[in-house]
Design an enzyme around this catalytic site. Structure first.
Site, PDB file in Angstrom:
ATOM      1  N   GLY A  45       0.787  -1.233   0.000  1.00  0.00           N
ATOM      2  CA  GLY A  45       0.000   0.000   0.000  1.00  0.00           C
ATOM      3  C   GLY A  45       0.820   1.284   0.000  1.00  0.00           C
ATOM      4  O   GLY A  45       0.341   2.333  -0.417  1.00  0.00           O
ATOM      5  N   GLU A  99       3.844   3.991   6.094  1.00  0.00           N
ATOM      6  CA  GLU A  99       2.647   3.141   5.970  1.00  0.00           C
ATOM      7  C   GLU A  99       1.557   3.930   5.244  1.00  0.00           C
ATOM      8  O   GLU A  99       1.462   5.156   5.393  1.00  0.00           O
ATOM      9  CB  GLU A  99       2.230   2.746   7.401  1.00  0.00           C
ATOM     10  CG  GLU A  99       0.883   2.085   7.563  1.00  0.00           C
ATOM     11  CD  GLU A  99       0.837   0.650   7.076  1.00  0.00           C
ATOM     12  OE1 GLU A  99       1.410   0.370   6.014  1.00  0.00           O
ATOM     13  OE2 GLU A  99       0.176  -0.173   7.740  1.00  0.00           O
ATOM     14  N   ASP A 103      -5.375   1.987  10.757  1.00  0.00           N
ATOM     15  CA  ASP A 103      -6.816   1.801  10.948  1.00  0.00           C
ATOM     16  C   ASP A 103      -7.054   1.268  12.367  1.00  0.00           C
ATOM     17  O   ASP A 103      -7.094   2.041  13.316  1.00  0.00           O
ATOM     18  CB  ASP A 103      -7.291   0.845   9.850  1.00  0.00           C
ATOM     19  CG  ASP A 103      -8.775   0.587   9.851  1.00  0.00           C
ATOM     20  OD1 ASP A 103      -9.519   1.305  10.512  1.00  0.00           O
ATOM     21  OD2 ASP A 103      -9.211  -0.367   9.169  1.00  0.00           O
ATOM     22  N   LYS A 131      -7.051   6.635  10.623  1.00  0.00           N
ATOM     23  CA  LYS A 131      -8.478   6.510  10.978  1.00  0.00           C
ATOM     24  C   LYS A 131      -8.561   6.323  12.484  1.00  0.00           C
ATOM     25  O   LYS A 131      -8.764   5.194  12.965  1.00  0.00           O
ATOM     26  CB  LYS A 131      -9.070   5.252  10.312  1.00  0.00           C
ATOM     27  CG  LYS A 131      -9.408   5.357   8.852  1.00  0.00           C
ATOM     28  CD  LYS A 131     -10.270   4.144   8.490  1.00  0.00           C
ATOM     29  CE  LYS A 131     -10.059   3.687   7.093  1.00  0.00           C
ATOM     30  NZ  LYS A 131     -10.684   2.376   6.815  1.00  0.00           N
ATOM     31  N   PHE A 152     -13.901   3.175   3.897  1.00  0.00           N
ATOM     32  CA  PHE A 152     -12.908   2.399   3.168  1.00  0.00           C
ATOM     33  C   PHE A 152     -12.477   3.166   1.923  1.00  0.00           C
ATOM     34  O   PHE A 152     -13.292   3.526   1.082  1.00  0.00           O
ATOM     35  CB  PHE A 152     -13.465   1.030   2.766  1.00  0.00           C
ATOM     36  CG  PHE A 152     -12.385   0.104   2.287  1.00  0.00           C
ATOM     37  CD1 PHE A 152     -11.594  -0.592   3.190  1.00  0.00           C
ATOM     38  CD2 PHE A 152     -12.133  -0.039   0.926  1.00  0.00           C
ATOM     39  CE1 PHE A 152     -10.574  -1.417   2.747  1.00  0.00           C
ATOM     40  CE2 PHE A 152     -11.114  -0.867   0.483  1.00  0.00           C
ATOM     41  CZ  PHE A 152     -10.336  -1.558   1.389  1.00  0.00           C
ATOM     42  N   VAL A 153     -11.171   3.438   1.846  1.00  0.00           N
ATOM     43  CA  VAL A 153     -10.662   4.280   0.760  1.00  0.00           C
ATOM     44  C   VAL A 153      -9.749   3.492  -0.178  1.00  0.00           C
ATOM     45  O   VAL A 153      -9.136   2.490   0.219  1.00  0.00           O
ATOM     46  CB  VAL A 153      -9.909   5.521   1.311  1.00  0.00           C
ATOM     47  CG1 VAL A 153     -10.882   6.456   2.014  1.00  0.00           C
ATOM     48  CG2 VAL A 153      -8.788   5.114   2.272  1.00  0.00           C
ATOM     49  N   ASP A 159      -5.672  -0.452  -2.126  1.00  0.00           N
ATOM     50  CA  ASP A 159      -6.425  -1.348  -3.014  1.00  0.00           C
ATOM     51  C   ASP A 159      -7.774  -1.779  -2.451  1.00  0.00           C
ATOM     52  O   ASP A 159      -8.050  -1.634  -1.269  1.00  0.00           O
ATOM     53  CB  ASP A 159      -5.603  -2.625  -3.263  1.00  0.00           C
ATOM     54  CG  ASP A 159      -5.622  -3.550  -2.051  1.00  0.00           C
ATOM     55  OD1 ASP A 159      -5.369  -3.056  -0.919  1.00  0.00           O
ATOM     56  OD2 ASP A 159      -5.912  -4.753  -2.209  1.00  0.00           O
TER      57      ASP A 159
END
Ligand code: 5GP
Length: 176
Positions: A45, A99, A103, A131, A152-153, A159
């Site tokens: 990510g 990162e 979350d 978040k 959720f992004v 992804d």
């Protein structure tokens, strides 16, 4: 890609991302002057964020990567695994973990435990997105691009089932 099919809305445009990432790069460069930091990118990510951040670092630094896995679809499995470990020793190094998003915090908690006994001089977390409303464990990134709601992004490296990492912006995923 027909964007309306998977995108609720754009959250951060390419321009907003570039501006914030360059600010983070300048701040980190000032904080790490003379310390030759090691930037540890957490694959996959981090890829776009990492590349853009590094371009904005103006102090000598070295780069390394780890691959951790915990997500499936739009939910964390809570079981974090190391798929790829560091090549370099972090003994005596000032480590900056790069990162995409923090979350629940479970991934960063796991990583900190993994790295704790390896003799680093310091370890800090730099995340593009945070978040805080979804935390299950205490994790405090020192450098945060943007704090977001519990949505959720996707895009800019993030992804959904391995798709959409190539979008140059970040958007809220539209549940089908
Ligand atoms: P945590 O362990 O903090 O719950 O989650 C960390 C990892 O979950 C992130 O590195 C990222 O891969 C994934 N993740 C968490 N939230 C999102 C999100 O909104 N979108 C995407 N695409 N991945 C997320």
């Amino acid at each position: 890609m027909a964007e309306q099919q998977f995108l609720e809305r754009v959250l951060f445009s390419e321009e907003q991302l570039a501006k914030r990432v360059s600010e983070l790069g300048r701040q980190i460069s000032a904080d790490y002057r003379g310390k030759k930091p090691l930037f540890v990118g957490i694959l996959r990510g981090c890829i776009l964020f990492y590349a853009d951040l590094i371009k904005n670092i103006s102090v000598d630094c070295t780069l390394d990567f780890m691959c951790l896995s915990s997500y499936s679809g739009t939910g964390s499995t809570g079981h974090v695994r190391t798929m790829l470990d560091l090549r370099e020793s972090i003994q005596g190094r000032h480590v900056v973990i790069v990162e995409d998003i923090v979350d629940t915090g479970l991934t960063m908690e796991y990583l900190m435990k993994q790295l704790k006994d390896r003799g680093a001089a310091s370890i800090e977390i730099c995340c593009l997105l945070d978040k805080p409303g979804n935390r299950k464990v205490e994790v405090t990134p020192k450098y945060i691009g943007f704090s977001i709601e519990n949505e959720f992004v996707i895009g800019y490296g993030l992804d959904y089932n391995e798709l959409y990492r190539n979008l140059p912006y970040i958007g809220v995923f539209k549940k089908q």
